[in-house]
Motif scaffolding. Sequence first.
Motif, PDB file in Angstrom:
ATOM      1  N   TYR A  58      -9.310  -1.910 -60.096  1.00 25.81           N
ATOM      2  CA  TYR A  58      -8.711  -3.010 -59.343  1.00 25.81           C
ATOM      3  C   TYR A  58      -8.590  -2.615 -57.878  1.00 25.81           C
ATOM      4  O   TYR A  58      -8.378  -1.444 -57.538  1.00 25.81           O
ATOM      5  CB  TYR A  58      -7.330  -3.367 -59.903  1.00 25.81           C
ATOM      6  CG  TYR A  58      -7.387  -3.885 -61.317  1.00 25.81           C
ATOM      7  CD1 TYR A  58      -7.509  -5.241 -61.569  1.00 25.81           C
ATOM      8  CD2 TYR A  58      -7.305  -3.021 -62.407  1.00 25.81           C
ATOM      9  CE1 TYR A  58      -7.555  -5.732 -62.867  1.00 25.81           C
ATOM     10  CE2 TYR A  58      -7.347  -3.496 -63.701  1.00 25.81           C
ATOM     11  CZ  TYR A  58      -7.472  -4.856 -63.931  1.00 25.81           C
ATOM     12  OH  TYR A  58      -7.528  -5.326 -65.203  1.00 25.81           O
ATOM     13  N   ASP A  59      -8.718  -3.633 -57.032  1.00 22.59           N
ATOM     14  CA  ASP A  59      -8.579  -3.400 -55.590  1.00 22.59           C
ATOM     15  C   ASP A  59      -7.132  -3.180 -55.180  1.00 22.59           C
ATOM     16  O   ASP A  59      -6.865  -2.478 -54.204  1.00 22.59           O
ATOM     17  CB  ASP A  59      -9.151  -4.586 -54.810  1.00 22.59           C
ATOM     18  CG  ASP A  59     -10.636  -4.773 -55.073  1.00 22.59           C
ATOM     19  OD1 ASP A  59     -11.330  -3.762 -55.281  1.00 22.59           O
ATOM     20  OD2 ASP A  59     -11.097  -5.932 -55.100  1.00 22.59           O
ATOM     21  N   GLU A  82       1.845  12.075 -65.805  1.00 20.86           N
ATOM     22  CA  GLU A  82       0.778  11.562 -66.648  1.00 20.86           C
ATOM     23  C   GLU A  82       0.661  10.044 -66.522  1.00 20.86           C
ATOM     24  O   GLU A  82      -0.449   9.494 -66.469  1.00 20.86           O
ATOM     25  CB  GLU A  82       1.036  11.959 -68.100  1.00 20.86           C
ATOM     26  CG  GLU A  82       1.030  13.466 -68.343  1.00 20.86           C
ATOM     27  CD  GLU A  82       1.337  13.799 -69.786  1.00 20.86           C
ATOM     28  OE1 GLU A  82       1.510  12.847 -70.588  1.00 20.86           O
ATOM     29  OE2 GLU A  82       1.405  14.991 -70.121  1.00 20.86           O
ATOM     30  N   SER A  83       1.795   9.368 -66.468  1.00 18.45           N
ATOM     31  CA  SER A  83       1.755   7.920 -66.269  1.00 18.45           C
ATOM     32  C   SER A  83       1.185   7.568 -64.901  1.00 18.45           C
ATOM     33  O   SER A  83       0.429   6.585 -64.766  1.00 18.45           O
ATOM     34  CB  SER A  83       3.162   7.331 -66.413  1.00 18.45           C
ATOM     35  OG  SER A  83       3.691   7.608 -67.691  1.00 18.45           O
ATOM     36  N   LEU A  84       1.526   8.354 -63.884  1.00 16.45           N
ATOM     37  CA  LEU A  84       0.972   8.107 -62.554  1.00 16.45           C
ATOM     38  C   LEU A  84      -0.539   8.321 -62.552  1.00 16.45           C
ATOM     39  O   LEU A  84      -1.278   7.550 -61.911  1.00 16.45           O
ATOM     40  CB  LEU A  84       1.644   9.019 -61.532  1.00 16.45           C
ATOM     41  CG  LEU A  84       1.121   8.925 -60.095  1.00 16.45           C
ATOM     42  CD1 LEU A  84       1.339   7.512 -59.543  1.00 16.45           C
ATOM     43  CD2 LEU A  84       1.801   9.954 -59.194  1.00 16.45           C
ATOM     44  N   ALA A  85      -1.014   9.342 -63.245  1.00 22.60           N
ATOM     45  CA  ALA A  85      -2.458   9.577 -63.314  1.00 22.60           C
ATOM     46  C   ALA A  85      -3.168   8.421 -64.015  1.00 22.60           C
ATOM     47  O   ALA A  85      -4.251   7.984 -63.584  1.00 22.60           O
ATOM     48  CB  ALA A  85      -2.733  10.902 -64.030  1.00 22.60           C
ATOM     49  N   ALA A  86      -2.573   7.908 -65.095  1.00 24.86           N
ATOM     50  CA  ALA A  86      -3.166   6.766 -65.781  1.00 24.86           C
ATOM     51  C   ALA A  86      -3.172   5.526 -64.897  1.00 24.86           C
ATOM     52  O   ALA A  86      -4.120   4.726 -64.937  1.00 24.86           O
ATOM     53  CB  ALA A  86      -2.409   6.489 -67.075  1.00 24.86           C
ATOM     54  N   LEU A  87      -2.132   5.361 -64.095  1.00 25.06           N
ATOM     55  CA  LEU A  87      -2.077   4.210 -63.194  1.00 25.06           C
ATOM     56  C   LEU A  87      -3.053   4.374 -62.042  1.00 25.06           C
ATOM     57  O   LEU A  87      -3.709   3.411 -61.621  1.00 25.06           O
ATOM     58  CB  LEU A  87      -0.653   4.047 -62.661  1.00 25.06           C
ATOM     59  CG  LEU A  87      -0.359   2.792 -61.837  1.00 25.06           C
ATOM     60  CD1 LEU A  87      -0.521   1.548 -62.697  1.00 25.06           C
ATOM     61  CD2 LEU A  87       1.047   2.853 -61.251  1.00 25.06           C
ATOM     62  N   ALA A  88      -3.179   5.593 -61.515  1.00 25.32           N
ATOM     63  CA  ALA A  88      -4.102   5.828 -60.404  1.00 25.32           C
ATOM     64  C   ALA A  88      -5.550   5.655 -60.831  1.00 25.32           C
ATOM     65  O   ALA A  88      -6.406   5.312 -60.001  1.00 25.32           O
ATOM     66  CB  ALA A  88      -3.878   7.224 -59.833  1.00 25.32           C
ATOM     67  N   ALA A  89      -5.835   5.895 -62.108  1.00 27.04           N
ATOM     68  CA  ALA A  89      -7.209   5.719 -62.590  1.00 27.04           C
ATOM     69  C   ALA A  89      -7.641   4.265 -62.571  1.00 27.04           C
ATOM     70  O   ALA A  89      -8.847   3.974 -62.636  1.00 27.04           O
ATOM     71  CB  ALA A  89      -7.331   6.280 -64.006  1.00 27.04           C
ATOM     72  N   LEU A  90      -6.702   3.339 -62.482  1.00 27.23           N
ATOM     73  CA  LEU A  90      -7.028   1.918 -62.445  1.00 27.23           C
ATOM     74  C   LEU A  90      -7.322   1.420 -61.042  1.00 27.23           C
ATOM     75  O   LEU A  90      -7.673   0.243 -60.877  1.00 27.23           O
ATOM     76  CB  LEU A  90      -5.867   1.104 -63.032  1.00 27.23           C
ATOM     77  CG  LEU A  90      -5.463   1.437 -64.472  1.00 27.23           C
ATOM     78  CD1 LEU A  90      -4.231   0.635 -64.866  1.00 27.23           C
ATOM     79  CD2 LEU A  90      -6.608   1.154 -65.426  1.00 27.23           C
ATOM     80  N   VAL A  91      -7.173   2.270 -60.028  1.00 31.96           N
ATOM     81  CA  VAL A  91      -7.398   1.876 -58.636  1.00 31.96           C
ATOM     82  C   VAL A  91      -8.857   2.146 -58.282  1.00 31.96           C
ATOM     83  O   VAL A  91      -9.366   3.256 -58.501  1.00 31.96           O
ATOM     84  CB  VAL A  91      -6.458   2.631 -57.690  1.00 31.96           C
ATOM     85  CG1 VAL A  91      -6.667   2.187 -56.247  1.00 31.96           C
ATOM     86  CG2 VAL A  91      -5.007   2.411 -58.093  1.00 31.96           C
TER      87      VAL A  91
END
Length: 532
Positions: A58-59, A82-91
């Motif tokens: 996502y943009d 770990e949650s931040l890494a999973a969220l950052a992978a969506l950027v």
Amino acid sequence: MLLVGPHPQALVDEVVARASAAAVLLRSYPDACALGERHPGLAVHCGRLEAFTGDEPYDLVLALDGLGRTHSAEAPAAAWRESLAALAALVAPGGRLVLGVRNDLGVDRFVEARPPDRDGGDDQWEPHGFDPTYPDGPAALDAALESAGLEVGRCYSAYPDSRAPRALLSREALAHDLPEALAFALSARAEDRMLVADPLRLTRLVFRHRLGEELAPLWLAVATRPPASSEPMNLPLGLIEEGQAVHEVTSAQAAHETAVHEVPAQAAHESAVHGVPAQVAHEIPQARAVHRGSAGTGQVGVRRLPSGEVRPIPAGRVVEEILVEACAREDVRAVRKLLGALAGWVEEGGDAAAATDSLVWDGERFAAIGAGPAPQSSPAPDVVLCRILWRFAVRLLAAGHHHPWPWPLQADQLTLTLCGMAGRSYDQDELDLARKLDAELGGPGEQAVPAYRDLLRTRDRLTDQLTMALARIGRLEIKLTYRERELVRARAKLRRTQRKASAYRRTLGYRLSRRLSRPRQVARRVMRLLSG
């Protein structure tokens, strides 16, 4: 765009209306169903963040509520990193992440009497504060975002609390001394909460010691995944909500400086001289203006969005703090001088909705902090002044502050005393009109609930006064007992003397001397009468 976690309904509607493609990830199944019915074209995903796999990056990813409500109660929660890494992978590359992180040691945690995990929210089903990967400060938050492959573009501090923030200030703006008129608007003033300390004084101390970022209730980070876009990140230095309007924190010189097109070399030179990073100076011209204004003239201003003019924030100290400090020192002369100037300002057409906690004094003139509600009709200056002093008396007594007039026990009596200090003689009629005006303006009236620390201070002060009174009573009782004993001895001595005198009158010699002395006394009287 992707919205992670619950967000206000108005924000979701705005995202759906503006974004070409939008998706929402929620943990609550009823909320997901309701949101899908409201926006049929919106992609709604329900479940945990770890189990979410988007079709493509996502943009823009918004997680303004943080990562606490992205887990499920049926499975152990993942660590924050770990949650931040999973969220950052969506950027996506060049995309941005806007993440809200609550501060475990924010200033709101020192104000609230009840523990924050006792409110019964759906994000409080597990104890908080045991995750070692949770950021403990702005530096730890920046390091966590960088380890997740993101570059921090701007980090804001939200005030006055994490539930309903009314202001966002960047670390560039918090690096300088904020005016008292601006720091006043960043203090929590909710009347329906149990408070440990006065949030107004505590928040001002935070900004006065330049701990606004470290003790912020909430951090809002804006990070970008490399490679960054060539377009500058045009983000404001700060936003402040005032009533129904939103103001941008800028400089009084920003209106002039933003109109001048500076070359990159000149901007880099200015940023090097003033200590502002070059990329920040290129991205936001207001950063250079705020820095020069804070370091030089100190003219910090605000601009009403979307197209308002820049107005400077008035300088000076809050009038209530000046009066409380003077009362603590029993400096009656300073109180009389300030109140006399305040009375003159009111009579010259001062703001009818002003109060001592919403006025600043720079030594020469008064200025109101923000625009308060205007009364329906223009009140008389004596009523306006009486209302200002009555509100101050109520707040002074509720906080338990010391003042040099110990005899007024009620706010009305103290108000009339303060009016006399201002050189104005008012009576109960003006005081009643002042109360009516305060109720019309929506003031709290006499319902100012003191904080727990203020109650302790008042209790200790009353305990000291009671101890002094009991000691004085004890000394007076000892003195009274000694005087009573002296009185008993004097009465006994008088009775003995009276008995001796009675016995002496009954003797023969006394009676003969009295009889022999009578002819002599009669002869003296006759001679006096004859001699005329």
